[in-house]
Design a protein around this motif. Structure first.
Motif, PDB file in Angstrom:
ATOM      1  N   THR A 186       0.094  47.038  36.673  1.00  0.00           N
ATOM      2  CA  THR A 186      -0.430  47.404  37.991  1.00  0.00           C
ATOM      3  C   THR A 186      -1.673  48.290  37.856  1.00  0.00           C
ATOM      4  OG1 THR A 186       1.013  49.341  38.086  1.00  0.00           O
ATOM      5  CG2 THR A 186       1.854  47.294  39.072  1.00  0.00           C
ATOM      6  N   ASP A 201       3.623  44.699  44.542  1.00  0.00           N
ATOM      7  CA  ASP A 201       4.583  43.726  45.077  1.00  0.00           C
ATOM      8  C   ASP A 201       4.885  42.634  44.058  1.00  0.00           C
ATOM      9  OD1 ASP A 201       4.691  45.136  47.372  1.00  0.00           O
ATOM     10  OD2 ASP A 201       3.386  43.788  48.533  1.00  0.00           O
ATOM     11  N   GLU A 202       3.838  42.173  43.419  1.00  0.00           N
ATOM     12  CA  GLU A 202       4.040  41.120  42.422  1.00  0.00           C
ATOM     13  C   GLU A 202       4.849  41.662  41.236  1.00  0.00           C
ATOM     14  OE1 GLU A 202       3.904  38.069  42.280  1.00  0.00           O
ATOM     15  OE2 GLU A 202       3.608  37.445  40.203  1.00  0.00           O
ATOM     16  N   ASP A 246       7.082  44.045  41.383  1.00  0.00           N
ATOM     17  CA  ASP A 246       8.468  44.113  41.891  1.00  0.00           C
ATOM     18  C   ASP A 246       9.147  42.749  41.791  1.00  0.00           C
ATOM     19  OD1 ASP A 246       8.229  46.757  42.555  1.00  0.00           O
ATOM     20  OD2 ASP A 246       7.803  46.384  44.684  1.00  0.00           O
ATOM     21  N   ARG A 247       8.393  41.727  42.176  1.00  0.00           N
ATOM     22  CA  ARG A 247       8.959  40.372  42.162  1.00  0.00           C
ATOM     23  C   ARG A 247       9.335  39.955  40.731  1.00  0.00           C
ATOM     24  NH1 ARG A 247       8.295  35.444  41.050  1.00  0.00           N
ATOM     25  NH2 ARG A 247       6.286  35.714  40.028  1.00  0.00           N
ATOM     26  N   LEU A 248       8.444  40.250  39.788  1.00  0.00           N
ATOM     27  CA  LEU A 248       8.709  39.874  38.388  1.00  0.00           C
ATOM     28  C   LEU A 248       9.955  40.589  37.864  1.00  0.00           C
ATOM     29  CD1 LEU A 248       5.029  39.971  37.050  1.00  0.00           C
ATOM     30  CD2 LEU A 248       6.443  37.929  37.373  1.00  0.00           C
ATOM     31  N   ALA A 283      12.474  41.799  39.712  1.00  0.00           N
ATOM     32  CA  ALA A 283      13.661  41.286  40.418  1.00  0.00           C
ATOM     33  C   ALA A 283      14.072  39.917  39.892  1.00  0.00           C
ATOM     34  CB  ALA A 283      13.377  41.217  41.923  1.00  0.00           C
ATOM     35  N   ALA A 284      13.091  39.116  39.504  1.00  0.00           N
ATOM     36  CA  ALA A 284      13.388  37.757  39.026  1.00  0.00           C
ATOM     37  C   ALA A 284      13.789  37.752  37.547  1.00  0.00           C
ATOM     38  CB  ALA A 284      12.165  36.858  39.243  1.00  0.00           C
ATOM     39  N   GLU A 337      11.927  38.326  35.048  1.00  0.00           N
ATOM     40  CA  GLU A 337      10.903  37.642  34.256  1.00  0.00           C
ATOM     41  C   GLU A 337      10.267  38.519  33.184  1.00  0.00           C
ATOM     42  OE1 GLU A 337       8.070  35.202  36.314  1.00  0.00           O
ATOM     43  OE2 GLU A 337       9.555  34.583  37.802  1.00  0.00           O
TER      44      GLU A 337
END
Ligand code: 5GP
Length: 221
Positions: A65, A84-85, A87-89, A91-92, A94
């Motif tokens: 970030t 946000d991206e 966070d998504r990584l 959570a997934a 990845e």
């Protein structure tokens, strides 16, 4: 912090050259190498030199970030993403590991690393202490290498000399650096960054030819 220029460029902790009987794989099977060490020690210079001179080694590209510094290229030095991206990584699932460092988040995309390892390609992660600890837990066969400055004064000089960060960021990085320096003994091996070429030579030897580790000594502090 004691001056280290006396110490040569390699010192080893107890696991160097260890066989499978002590729970560690032989060096020849440790295809994943982690390079860590305090901010400003010269990790990215070492990585740039490796990239130039040793294309046979695959260097993981992290997600961060942090904003790009001048000259940094998306997809080469980092994947620059927003919070946000990131966070998504996370959570997934990845990311193989991730950590917050001096106000920004950094992580290693999991899939490309596993793919390269499956292909038998020597693979290098350049990550911070927290990340190295996570890799130690999830992939205990990885070789953890600590890159140390010749001295604390030298580290401070390099960090300030970079001229890319404001004073408060430098202060945070120095504070993190003190913590990282105190964790050196958690690593399998220490390379003192007296010369980028020497460090690269040692790293390549470690990653591609375990017989290259011939002049190991225990660190004296
Ligand atoms: P810089 O902002 O100077 O590029 O990096 C700051 C710190 O983040 C360095 O110690 C660097 O090794 C670390 N770092 C870079 N990528 C990663 C990563 O994917 N995971 C973790 N845990 N640390 C990283």
């Amino acid at each position: 912090m004691a001056d280290r220029s006396w110490s040569g460029d390699v010192s080893a902790h107890e696991t160097v050259g260890a066989g499978a009987e002590d729970g560690f794989l032989p060096l020849s099977e440790r295809r994943l190498t982690v390079l860590s060490g305090p901010s400003g020690v010269g990790k990215s210079t070492v990585v740039a030199e490796l990239r130039r001179a040793h294309p046979e080694v695959w260097l993981s590209v992290s997600v961060t970030t942090r904003r790009p510094r001048p000259g940094e290229v998306h997809g080469v030095h980092y994947y620059f993403v927003d919070g946000d991206e990131f966070d998504r990584l996370v959570a997934a699932g990845e990311l193989l590991e991730w950590a917050e460092f001096a106000g920004n988040r950094y992580g290693t995309p999991r899939e490309p690393v596993l793919k390269k390892l499956a292909e038998g390609v020597p693979t290098l992660l350049e990550i911070d202490l927290e990340g190295a600890r996570q890799v130690r837990r999830s992939m205990p066969e990885a070789l953890l290498v600590f890159l140390a400055p010749p001295s604390w004064e030298e580290l401070e000089k390099r960090l300030r000399g970079r001229g890319t960060e404001p004073e408060d960021v430098i202060a945070r990085r120095l504070a993190a650096g003190r913590i990282e320096m105190a964790a050196e003994s958690e690593f399998d091996l220490t390379l003192v960054n007296t010369s980028v070429q020497d460090v690269c030579r040692r790293l390549i030897a470690l990653m591609t030819d375990p017989q290259g580790v011939t002049t190991t000594t225990n660190r004296e502090v």
